[in-house]
Design a protein around this motif. Structure first.
Motif, short mmCIF file in Angstrom:
data_model
loop_
_atom_site.label_atom_id
_atom_site.label_comp_id
_atom_site.label_asym_id
_atom_site.label_seq_id
_atom_site.Cartn_x
_atom_site.Cartn_y
_atom_site.Cartn_z
N GLY A 24 18.15 9.13 -24.36
CA GLY A 24 17.52 8.17 -25.25
C GLY A 24 18.51 7.20 -25.90
O GLY A 24 18.15 6.13 -26.39
N LYS A 25 19.79 7.56 -25.89
CA LYS A 25 20.80 6.68 -26.49
C LYS A 25 21.01 5.41 -25.68
O LYS A 25 21.49 4.41 -26.21
N GLY A 26 20.67 5.47 -24.40
CA GLY A 26 20.92 4.31 -23.56
C GLY A 26 22.37 4.27 -23.09
O GLY A 26 23.14 5.22 -23.28
N SER A 27 22.75 3.14 -22.51
CA SER A 27 24.10 3.02 -21.93
C SER A 27 25.15 2.63 -22.96
O SER A 27 26.34 2.85 -22.75
N GLY A 28 24.72 2.00 -24.05
CA GLY A 28 25.68 1.54 -25.06
C GLY A 28 26.07 0.08 -24.88
O GLY A 28 26.69 -0.52 -25.75
N PHE A 29 25.70 -0.50 -23.76
CA PHE A 29 26.07 -1.89 -23.51
C PHE A 29 25.16 -2.83 -24.31
O PHE A 29 23.96 -2.63 -24.37
N VAL A 30 25.72 -3.86 -24.91
CA VAL A 30 24.95 -4.89 -25.60
C VAL A 30 25.36 -6.25 -25.06
O VAL A 30 26.38 -6.37 -24.37
N ILE A 31 24.53 -7.25 -25.38
CA ILE A 31 24.80 -8.60 -24.88
C ILE A 31 24.72 -9.60 -26.03
O ILE A 31 24.14 -9.29 -27.08
N PRO A 32 25.28 -10.78 -25.87
CA PRO A 32 25.19 -11.79 -26.93
C PRO A 32 23.73 -12.18 -27.18
O PRO A 32 22.89 -12.10 -26.28
N GLU A 33 23.48 -12.66 -28.39
CA GLU A 33 22.13 -13.05 -28.74
C GLU A 33 21.64 -14.20 -27.86
O GLU A 33 22.42 -15.12 -27.55
N ASN A 34 20.41 -14.14 -27.44
CA ASN A 34 19.79 -15.17 -26.59
C ASN A 34 20.51 -15.40 -25.28
O ASN A 34 20.43 -16.49 -24.71
N TYR A 35 21.22 -14.39 -24.82
CA TYR A 35 22.01 -14.56 -23.60
C TYR A 35 21.14 -14.92 -22.41
O TYR A 35 21.45 -15.85 -21.66
N PHE A 36 20.07 -14.19 -22.23
CA PHE A 36 19.25 -14.43 -21.04
C PHE A 36 18.50 -15.76 -21.12
O PHE A 36 18.19 -16.36 -20.08
N GLU A 37 18.21 -16.24 -22.35
CA GLU A 37 17.57 -17.55 -22.48
C GLU A 37 18.49 -18.64 -21.98
O GLU A 37 18.04 -19.62 -21.37
N ARG A 38 19.77 -18.47 -22.25
CA ARG A 38 20.76 -19.48 -21.84
C ARG A 38 21.25 -19.26 -20.40
O ARG A 38 21.79 -20.20 -19.80
N LEU A 39 21.08 -18.05 -19.91
CA LEU A 39 21.66 -17.73 -18.60
C LEU A 39 21.06 -18.60 -17.50
O LEU A 39 21.78 -19.09 -16.62
N SER A 40 19.75 -18.82 -17.56
CA SER A 40 19.10 -19.64 -16.53
C SER A 40 19.73 -21.03 -16.49
O SER A 40 20.01 -21.56 -15.42
N GLU A 41 19.92 -21.61 -17.66
CA GLU A 41 20.53 -22.96 -17.72
C GLU A 41 21.94 -22.93 -17.17
O GLU A 41 22.35 -23.84 -16.44
N ASN A 42 22.69 -21.91 -17.55
CA ASN A 42 24.08 -21.82 -17.08
C ASN A 42 24.13 -21.68 -15.56
O ASN A 42 24.98 -22.28 -14.90
N ILE A 43 23.23 -20.90 -15.03
CA ILE A 43 23.20 -20.72 -13.58
C ILE A 43 22.84 -22.05 -12.91
O ILE A 43 23.44 -22.43 -11.89
N GLU A 44 21.88 -22.77 -13.49
CA GLU A 44 21.50 -24.06 -12.92
C GLU A 44 22.66 -25.04 -12.97
O GLU A 44 22.87 -25.79 -12.02
N ASP A 45 23.39 -25.05 -14.08
CA ASP A 45 24.54 -25.95 -14.18
C ASP A 45 25.58 -25.60 -13.13
O ASP A 45 26.15 -26.49 -12.48
N SER A 46 25.85 -24.30 -12.98
CA SER A 46 26.83 -23.88 -11.97
C SER A 46 26.37 -24.30 -10.60
O SER A 46 27.15 -24.78 -9.77
N LEU A 47 25.09 -24.14 -10.37
CA LEU A 47 24.55 -24.49 -9.06
C LEU A 47 24.60 -25.98 -8.84
O LEU A 47 24.93 -26.45 -7.75
N HIS A 48 24.30 -26.75 -9.89
CA HIS A 48 24.33 -28.20 -9.78
C HIS A 48 25.74 -28.67 -9.43
O HIS A 48 25.93 -29.50 -8.55
N ASP A 49 26.74 -28.13 -10.14
CA ASP A 49 28.12 -28.49 -9.85
C ASP A 49 28.49 -28.09 -8.44
O ASP A 49 29.24 -28.78 -7.75
N TYR A 50 27.98 -26.97 -8.01
CA TYR A 50 28.30 -26.46 -6.68
C TYR A 50 27.70 -27.37 -5.60
O TYR A 50 28.36 -27.70 -4.63
N VAL A 51 26.45 -27.82 -5.82
CA VAL A 51 25.74 -28.60 -4.81
C VAL A 51 26.45 -29.93 -4.54
O VAL A 51 26.52 -30.38 -3.41
N ILE A 52 27.03 -30.55 -5.58
CA ILE A 52 27.63 -31.88 -5.38
C ILE A 52 29.04 -31.80 -4.83
O ILE A 52 29.67 -32.80 -4.58
#
Lengths: 274, 185
Positions: A24-52
């Motif tokens: 029940g304790k879980g793994s102990g790993f935590v993430i920054p606040e709103n990380y997943f909300e921003r992750l999609s944008e970050n992935i898109e930016d990385s992909l955009h830079d990659y595509v060009i």
């Protein structure tokens, strides 16, 4: 509760109640606040830079080389900011500046004078000297030997004048009387002993006392004396005991002992004046 | 809001005009699951962030090669796991620090110093114990113990029989328990 969760719990009850208890304790790993909300944008930016990117750079990205987001968007303006205003430079140098090369202040103002000075120096040297890089005055070596001999004669003359009446007994075979060298050893330095040895060469060579005939061997001996080096051939004229005595360091004790051996009234003060 | 199916996502990604929309849907659907898979391998949040971005670039680059013989997530999971392990190996070469194998001491040290780890001593020891397991055994334990996947789902992900997976999981449980209890003595 999911069916599978129940299965997992039952499984752990059988295998390890301990691990069940801490599950029940879980793994102990935590993430920054709103990380997943921003992750999609970050992935898109990385992909955009990659595509060009050119295809060869895409491979590098996938090998693990990463670039900041929007890197290429700002790159052209950064390059423009860093471009040097080449209009003030001669046309031949404009390209150099644009490549990023810089020069000291007033470099071109001082350069003609430096070049002229260097030309004058090179003209003063002959070809061989230029090759070696070390320059000497013309005719230097022609007159060098004459100058050396003159200098030696002058110095010997000075010594002779100061030692005009003294008798220097350097015959190691004569034990009837303690030599002056032995008596004065505690009072003189090893360098002075070297000078006496040089004089001794002349006496043993059969020259008249006080007369010095200098040839290349003499000049060599003189040079040895100047360098405070004792020629080993000179030492052959002395016994091992005497040589050891000459080269032994002076101590207060030895000076005191030796002074006891010297009768002050026998000591010619002029002998001490070298 | 109905979740977009894998087929719809793939169709959008492979179209010229709507690949961005499709890709956005793909990341939204799977980024969290993939992140935790990666995180449990690399442990560090910053590293996990790097790996997940590399993973999605690789997914985009190779999406045309996906033949739908397996589920989309299975394919994504394998790419993510591969990227994470490759990342760790490169990091190991650079830093000459072994963060898997050994006695788990290095993992303990790193987790205690990590601002994105707020577990207690038991949880630290659990992760340290996991670090001593072989890669596949560690994956089986994580997928079962933390992600609550069935053996069938794990079998599809790891391309391993259910029987082998059960044996692997049981061994992992015993090892981890033994490790933690030994540390507590």
């Amino acid at each position: 509760m999911k069916e599978e969760t129940k299965n997992i719990i039952q499984e752990l009850e059988a295998l390890s109640p301990f691990l069940l208890s801490i599950r029940g304790k879980g793994s102990g790993f935590v993430i920054p606040e709103n990380y997943f909300e921003r992750l999609s944008e970050n992935i898109e930016d990385s992909l955009h830079d990659y595509v060009i990117l050119p295809s060869f750079l895409k491979e590098k990205i996938l090998e693990g080389f990463a670039i900041p987001n929007h890197y290429f968007d700002s790159l052209s303006s950064e390059i423009e900011d860093n471009v040097y205003d080449a209009s003030i430079l001669p046309s031949t140098l404009q390209n150099v500046e644009a490549e990023g090369y810089v020069i000291p202040d007033n470099y071109f103002d001082e350069l003609p004078e430096e070049i002229i000075a260097r030309i004058e120096v090179e003209n003063a040297l002959d070809d061989d000297e230029k090759k070696e890089g070390f320059g000497v005055p013309k005719g230097y070596f022609d007159s060098l030997s004459d100058e050396l001999v003159d200098r030696i004669k002058e110095e010997q003359k000075t010594l002779d004048e100061s030692n005009d009446s003294k008798v220097i007994e350097l015959d190691p075979q004569n034990n009837s009387k303690p030599s002056l060298l032995k008596r004065l050893r505690p009072l003189i330095s090893v360098a002075a002993i070297g000078l006496l040895l040089v004089l001794g060469i002349q006496l043993f060579g059969g020259n008249d006392a006080g007369t010095i005939n200098l040839d290349s061997d003499d000049a060599y001996a003189y040079l040895l004396e100047e360098d405070l080096v004792v020629d080993e051939t000179v030492l052959e004229n002395y016994t091992d005991e005497e040589v050891e005595e000459m080269l032994a360091p002076l101590t207060d004790e030895s000076i005191e002992l030796n002074l006891d051996d010297i009768e002050l009234e026998d000591l010619d003060l002029d002998d001490l004046d070298f | 809001m109905m979740e977009t199916s894998d087929e719809q996502i793939l169709e959008l990604i492979q179209s010229q005009s709507e690949w961005e929309k499709g890709f956005r849907l793909l990341t939204a659907k799977y980024q969290e699951r993939l992140y935790w898979q990666i995180r449990r391998i690399v442990l560090n949040h910053e590293d996990a962030n790097d790996v997940i971005q590399n993973t999605f670039i690789k997914v985009y680059r190779n999406i045309s090669k996906f033949e739908a013989k397996s589920k989309l997530y299975t394919w994504l999971y394998r790419i993510a796991t591969n990227e994470a392990i490759t990342f760790l190996r490169k990091k190991k070469r650079k830093e000459t620090v072994d963060i898997d194998g050994g006695d788990g001491a290095e993992v303990s040290r790193q987790l205690k110093a990590d601002v994105y780890f707020d577990g207690d001593e038991i949880q630290v020891q659990l992760q340290a114990a996991l670090a001593t397991l072989p890669e596949k055994q560690k994956a089986v334990f994580n997928l079962r113990y933390f992600d609550e996947l069935s053996y069938a789902e794990i079998s599809e992900l790891l391309d391993t029989s259910v029987g082998a997976l059960k044996a692997s999981y049981h061994h992992a449980v015993k090892k981890i328990e033994g490790f933690i209890k030994a540390k507590q003595l």
